[in-house]
Design a protein around this motif. Structure first.
Motif, short mmCIF file in Angstrom:
data_model
loop_
_atom_site.label_atom_id
_atom_site.label_comp_id
_atom_site.label_asym_id
_atom_site.label_seq_id
_atom_site.Cartn_x
_atom_site.Cartn_y
_atom_site.Cartn_z
N LEU A 52 -10.22 34.64 26.53
CA LEU A 52 -9.32 35.29 25.56
C LEU A 52 -8.64 36.47 26.24
O LEU A 52 -9.26 37.19 27.02
N ARG A 53 -7.37 36.68 25.93
CA ARG A 53 -6.66 37.88 26.40
C ARG A 53 -5.71 38.32 25.31
O ARG A 53 -4.91 37.50 24.81
N ASP A 54 -5.80 39.56 24.92
CA ASP A 54 -4.94 40.11 23.87
C ASP A 54 -5.00 39.29 22.59
O ASP A 54 -3.99 39.07 21.91
N GLY A 55 -6.22 38.82 22.25
CA GLY A 55 -6.42 38.11 20.99
C GLY A 55 -5.98 36.66 21.00
O GLY A 55 -5.99 36.01 19.95
N ARG A 56 -5.62 36.12 22.17
CA ARG A 56 -5.16 34.74 22.25
C ARG A 56 -5.99 33.94 23.26
O ARG A 56 -6.43 34.49 24.26
N VAL A 57 -6.14 32.65 22.98
CA VAL A 57 -6.84 31.76 23.90
C VAL A 57 -5.92 31.48 25.08
O VAL A 57 -4.79 31.02 24.91
N ILE B 56 -11.07 35.37 36.50
CA ILE B 56 -10.56 36.74 36.60
C ILE B 56 -9.04 36.74 36.54
O ILE B 56 -8.42 37.57 35.86
N ARG B 57 -8.41 35.77 37.23
CA ARG B 57 -6.93 35.69 37.18
C ARG B 57 -6.45 35.44 35.76
O ARG B 57 -5.45 36.01 35.31
N GLU B 58 -7.18 34.59 35.03
CA GLU B 58 -6.79 34.28 33.66
C GLU B 58 -7.05 35.44 32.71
O GLU B 58 -6.32 35.63 31.73
N MET B 59 -8.07 36.24 33.00
CA MET B 59 -8.35 37.42 32.17
C MET B 59 -7.30 38.50 32.38
O MET B 59 -7.06 39.32 31.50
N ALA B 60 -6.70 38.52 33.56
CA ALA B 60 -5.70 39.55 33.89
C ALA B 60 -4.31 39.03 33.57
O ALA B 60 -3.96 37.90 33.86
N ASN B 61 -3.53 39.89 32.96
CA ASN B 61 -2.11 39.59 32.74
C ASN B 61 -1.37 40.23 33.90
O ASN B 61 -1.21 41.44 33.95
N ARG B 62 -0.92 39.44 34.84
CA ARG B 62 -0.45 39.99 36.10
C ARG B 62 0.92 40.67 36.02
O ARG B 62 1.30 41.38 36.91
#
Length: 305
Positions: A18-23, A38-44
């Motif tokens: 999840l990131r920012d409330g979205r899958v 980790i890449r998916e958790m981070a919004n680059r």
């Protein structure tokens, strides 16, 4: 639900990010690497505008050595004039505990704090305030303001000593001081007598800031400075931070918003389990590297702080 990726790898069958409330993604454990998670958790991409105007840092304002408490482990750091030092980490990493200990709101067991080059054992917030420190708490309504008091009274509260004569509050001086900072910080209020509970979140945050600036604080501890305020108000706060550092203040900024940390910090410290585990320069940090350090991932390129 866990922040510990190794724990998920050990006991999970599937993992959803999840990131920012979205899958963002779902994987079968064993078919995805920790690096990919980790890449998916981070919004680059820095999606918002962070108008940081960096300046050459000046003299040291704050130095901390070996700060230890039930929630802190041997924390050390420095803050210089003109500098914003970001503090990143997961919930429970000790970031707020650090700010509260430095401001005298919570006790610590051992360690040294130097403010303007002089040692100080801060046991009460009044001592920190007297040495030019201000604390923008993450809970502005519960700890930063007295909601049923006016803008004027909130600005005056930590500064009554300097706004009094012979122990009697100089109400004209209080009004002049409050008006000056309402105007300079562009606090939108119908009057100085307006209770702060009726201001917007951004204007409440600026009212908290006003009371510390009225006391000429130049060592500023900002804990989640833009939480709960709209995008336009955030940019105003960022510009105020630029003005403060350009004027010689130093800001220790705690934030859970990684783009904010990356966009507004000159240096970044990462905390985990009560300790500073990594330090990055602005030009070498990324959301992935900060997350990796915060998660304790062995593949992190973080430098020990």
């Amino acid at each position: 639900i866990s922040h510990r990726l190794e724990e998920i790898e050990a006991v999970g069958d599937r993992v959803t990010v999840l990131r920012d409330g979205r899958v963002v993604a779902t994987h079968r454990v064993g078919e995805v690497s920790l690096e990919q998670l980790i890449r998916e958790m981070a919004n680059r991409d820095l999606e918002e505008h962070y108008p940081r105007q960096a300046a050459a840092p000046g003299e040291e304002l704050l130095r901390v050595e070996g700060l230890t408490s039930p929630r802190l482990r041997n924390v050390g750091l420095t803050l210089r004039r003109g500098e914003i030092v970001g503090v990143a980490g997961l919930v429970g990493a000790g970031r707020t505990a650090l700010a509260r200990a430095l401001f005298g709101a919570d006790p610590f067991d051992s360690g040294s704090v130097f403010v303007h080059g002089r040692p100080l054992r801060i046991q009460f917030p009044a001592q920190a305030i007297a040495r030019g420190m201000g604390f923008l708490t993450e809970d502005r309504k519960g700890e930063g303001l007295v909601l049923n008091l006016s803008v004027e009274d909130n600005v005056a509260l930590p500064n009554l000593g300097r706004l009094s004569r012979w122990g009697v509050v100089d109400h004209a001086a209080v009004a002049r001081t409050a008006r000056r900072f309402v105007e300079s910080l562009h606090i939108k209020t119908p009057s100085l007598e307006q209770p702060v509970e009726f201001l917007s979140g951004g204007n409440q945050q600026k009212a908290v800031l006003a009371k510390w600036l009225a006391g000429e604080a130049d060592v500023l501890l900002f804990d989640e400075p833009t939480r709960g305020i709209d995008v336009a108000a955030k940019v105003e706060i960022y510009r105020l931070m630029n003005r403060l550092t350009a004027g010689g203040a130093g800001i220790l900024m705690i934030s859970s918003d990684l783009p904010e940390i990356l966009g507004m910090s000159d240096r970044i410290l990462v905390m985990r389990d009560g300790a500073v585990v990594a330090e990055f320069r602005r030009d070498e940090a990324s959301q992935e590297s900060l997350l990796a350090a915060a998660l304790g991932h062995a593949g992190s390129e973080a430098r020990a702080g």
